[in-house]
Write an enzyme that holds these catalytic residues in place. Structure first.
Site, mmCIF file in Angstrom:
data_model
loop_
_atom_site.group_PDB
_atom_site.id
_atom_site.type_symbol
_atom_site.label_atom_id
_atom_site.label_comp_id
_atom_site.label_asym_id
_atom_site.label_seq_id
_atom_site.Cartn_x
_atom_site.Cartn_y
_atom_site.Cartn_z
ATOM 1 N N ASP A 1 0.931 10.548 13.862
ATOM 2 C CA ASP A 1 0.421 9.972 12.618
ATOM 3 C C ASP A 1 -1.037 10.359 12.452
ATOM 4 O O ASP A 1 -1.780 10.419 13.433
ATOM 5 C CB ASP A 1 0.526 8.447 12.655
ATOM 6 C CG ASP A 1 1.866 7.963 12.130
ATOM 7 O OD1 ASP A 1 2.468 8.681 11.327
ATOM 8 O OD2 ASP A 1 2.303 6.881 12.543
ATOM 9 N N PHE B 1 1.015 -3.608 -0.950
ATOM 10 C CA PHE B 1 1.319 -2.180 -0.786
ATOM 11 C C PHE B 1 2.626 -2.024 -0.009
ATOM 12 O O PHE B 1 2.865 -2.715 0.981
ATOM 13 C CB PHE B 1 0.183 -1.500 -0.030
ATOM 14 C CG PHE B 1 0.400 -0.032 0.212
ATOM 15 C CD1 PHE B 1 -0.070 0.911 -0.692
ATOM 16 C CD2 PHE B 1 1.084 0.409 1.338
ATOM 17 C CE1 PHE B 1 0.125 2.260 -0.469
ATOM 18 C CE2 PHE B 1 1.285 1.753 1.570
ATOM 19 C CZ PHE B 1 0.808 2.684 0.661
#
Length: 675
Positions: free
Chosen positions: A304, A372
């Site tokens: 990531d 979100f």
């Protein structure tokens, strides 16, 4: 774990010595067929000491037989010691963890709000407890109220306390850790016997440590070689009788022990245990030895961007309006969209807005907050008068287009400017009108370029997955030095990336911490979950990082490589040893009856009896000499796979041929005066 280094002391050595004698039990030793053969030989030698002529007349004195018996006993004890010492580290860690959870009580919050003191073992999942300053958290849970610093050194070894608060990424707490300020109200997530600490104790204690596939394959090879050498030794007896050569049974036993792969047989378990221990020293828990071993085969790492390659907490650096008249409106809208955003990014936007806006901003806003999600890639708030959102450029542009809004001509160039600097652009809209862009700044971690270069030399390809657009991803990938990147990558896309790599025959490793990462962690050959992550992520992974530092994956993979190379190097050394000992001892043993063998006695050993004793002593001492290498592993830093292979063949292959000749000769020069 760093805090257990204090256990590498005299106490551990004494405990390992005690366990060395305990492991002499045939029920224990039969798990290691090679050392079991040595023990059988030792028992036969003991019988010969008591009844010297039981297998026929022998010219060997009882003193010589006792010498052989003692050396064989010491050989087994050395092998047992290497394994016991490696196991002792895990037991020391388990003891330190048990101290963290002993005799704990809890302040249970009743339904009426009153407190009741109960034993920690009585707690049930779903109950709420309160922990005050100076008290130990009695069970795993989630903070539902309060803010406090927590000392997690009993678990992670990190002395600096961490802040725990409700909401966000730092609301999980572990039983056995200490609250060092203020108070916390916690919802219990685990019950007695199922806590994270209980699982850690079971893992580091290694009570159920199963052999890995590579260990099983190597053990099969070594056992087969042992059988072959046994057959060779057994056939020597009739050949010797035919040649009228007297070969006492004790000599054949000693010769057997010298020729079978006792070196690697005595160290193999220690290598595996020490490999898991080295991972634990980095504050990473391996659920099995297989997980560490598979790390050694990894050739693709999925990383990531946020938290692994960059520091993770992207900071709002600048507000970029579509025109200067919109600046104040942009600041207020960005603030409103983030006031209930608990993420580090959201909090940084609120801080920057307060710094830049002259007037006072509202502390509370009545409305519906939209969080979100990976699907919408936006967050914001809807009130009776206004709707304000911030989010990824593509998502925001699509939203405005769907509602027939206008797209400012310069909005894309503003986003491109931010992306070209390696930052993350967030577009802010108010009532479907684009106001401008928030510049979230990413900071790449120090030293990654060198580490990725080192991985590349080891044959490992790095792939960065990020939700950023292609331009931002390309900038960061180039600066960090990763081999490839996948832009605009959602959590579910990671599974496709992993499957694609696996379909090409690659062994894939990845990190994750969220529930949405769990499927990918389970799909990857190696999944490293963060301790701060969700329970589902930790259950899906086969490695857990107690420090919640995703870059640990790089270290764990290197340790896995080191484990395989250590095992290979010491196996090479052991087998080369056997070949050298065979050609060193056999001529010395036969030359008194077969004069032609004298020319093969290149070491000029003084006598058959001296040759056998010297070889046995060398055989025992070499196990002790190699214990540090088995525990620490061979050096792999900074070299390519080919270079490491050549180095190991020169050091452990050629060295394995030369060292026995030199060692046995030196010992023989001393032994000849006593035999």
């Amino acid at each position: 774990m760093h805090h257990v280094n204090k256990y590498f002391n005299q106490t551990m050595v004494i405990e390992a010595l005690k366990m060395s004698f305990y492991k002499l039990n045939p029920k224990q030793l039969i798990k290691n067929p090679i050392m079991f053969v040595v023990e059988v030989g030792m028992i036969l030698t003991l019988i010969l000491i008591c009844f010297p002529d039981i297998f026929g007349t022998s010219y060997l004195s009882r003193g010589y037989l006792i010498t052989i018996f003692i050396i064989l006993l010491i050989t087994i004890l050395f092998a047992n010691f290497s394994e016991a010492f490696a196991e002792g580290r895990g037991k020391a860690q388990a003891d330190s963890l048990r101290q963290a959870q002993s005799n704990l009580t809890a302040r249970l919050i009743e339904e009426n709000g009153a407190y009741r003191i109960v034993n920690a073992t009585e707690l049930k999942a779903g109950q709420n407890i309160r922990v005050e300053n100076g008290e130990t958290i009695p069970a795993d849970g989630v903070v539902i109220n309060g803010l406090a610093t927590v000392d997690e050194s009993a678990i992670t070894g990190e002395s600096a306390p961490v802040i725990k608060e409700s909401g966000g990424d730092f609301d999980g707490v572990i039983g056995g850790t200490l609250v060092t300020s203020d108070w916390l109200e916690i919802r219990v997530e685990s019950e007695a016997g199922t806590s994270f600490l209980d699982k850690m104790i079971a893992l580091v204690e290694g009570a159920e440590r199963n052999k890995t596939p590579n260990e099983i394959a190597l053990f099969t090879l070594l056992t087969t070689l042992t059988i072959i050498f046994l057959v060779v030794i057994v056939t020597l007896y009739p050949i010797a009788s035919y040649l009228h050569l007297i070969l006492p049974i004790a000599m054949l036993i000693a010769l057997t022990v010298c020729l079978i792969p006792t070196t690697i047989g005595g160290l193999l378990s220690a290598i595996g245990i020490a490999g898991m221990d080295r991972v634990t020293q980095f504050n990473v828990l391996a659920k099995s030895g297989r997980a560490v071993e598979v790390c050694g085969d990894v050739d693709v790492m999925i990383l990531d961007k946020t938290g692994t390659i960059t520091y993770g907490n992207r900071i709002a650096s600048e507000f970029l309006p579509v025109n200067q008249q919109m600046l104040e409106k942009l600041i207020v809208a960005a603030y409103m969209s983030s006031i209930y955003d608990d993420t580090p990014e959201g909090k940084s936007i609120v801080r920057l807005a307060k710094q830049m806006y002259i007037n006072e901003l509202p502390k509370d806003i009545d409305g519906t907050y939209k969080t979100f999600t990976a699907e919408t890639r936006m967050s914001g708030i809807i009130t009776n008068e206004i709707s304000v959102f911030k989010g990824a450029p593509n998502s925001m542009i699509n939203l405005v287009k769907q509602q027939q809004g206008n797209i400012p001509l310069n909005i894309e160039s503003l986003c491109m400017d931010v992306s070209s600097k390696g930052g993350t652009p967030l577009i802010v809209i108010e009532n479907n009108v684009m106001l401008g862009v928030i510049y979230l700044k990413d900071v790449i971690k120090d030293g990654l370029v060198e580490r990725f270069t080192e991985l590349r030399k080891m044959g490992i390809e790095t792939v960065m997955c990020t939700g950023d657009n292609a331009l931002t991803a390309a900038t960061i990938a180039k600066e960090a030095g990763v081999d490839r990147f996948v832009a605009e990558c959602k959590p579910e896309d990671k599974i496709k990336v992993i499957k694609d790599e696996q379909a090409k025959g690659h062994i894939v490793a990845m990190t994750g911490d969220g529930t949405n990462d769990a499927p990918a962690l389970a799909q990857a050959n190696i999944g490293l979950a963060m301790n701060s992550g969700t329970i589902s992520a930790k259950e899906a992974a086969n490695l857990i990082d107690l420090d919640s530092n995703p870059t640990k994956l790089i270290e764990v993979v290197k340790i896995g490589k080191q484990l395989l190379m250590t095992r290979g190097a010491l196996t090479t050394f052991s087998l080369a040893n056997d070949v050298a000992k065979y050609f060193a001892i056999l001529p010395a043993l036969m030359m008194s009856t077969i004069p032609e063998m004298t020319s093969l006695n290149i070491m000029h050993l003084s006598s058959p009896k001296s040759a056998i004793i010297s070889a046995l002593i060398f055989n025992a001492l070499i196990i002790v000499a190699l214990i540090p290498i088995a525990m620490k592993g061979v050096k792999v830093k900074g070299y390519s796979i080919d270079r490491i292979f050549i180095n190991n063949m020169l050091i452990y292959g050629l060295g394995g041929l030369i060292v026995p000749f030199l060692g046995i000769k030196l010992i023989d020069m001393i032994v000849q005066f006593f035999v």
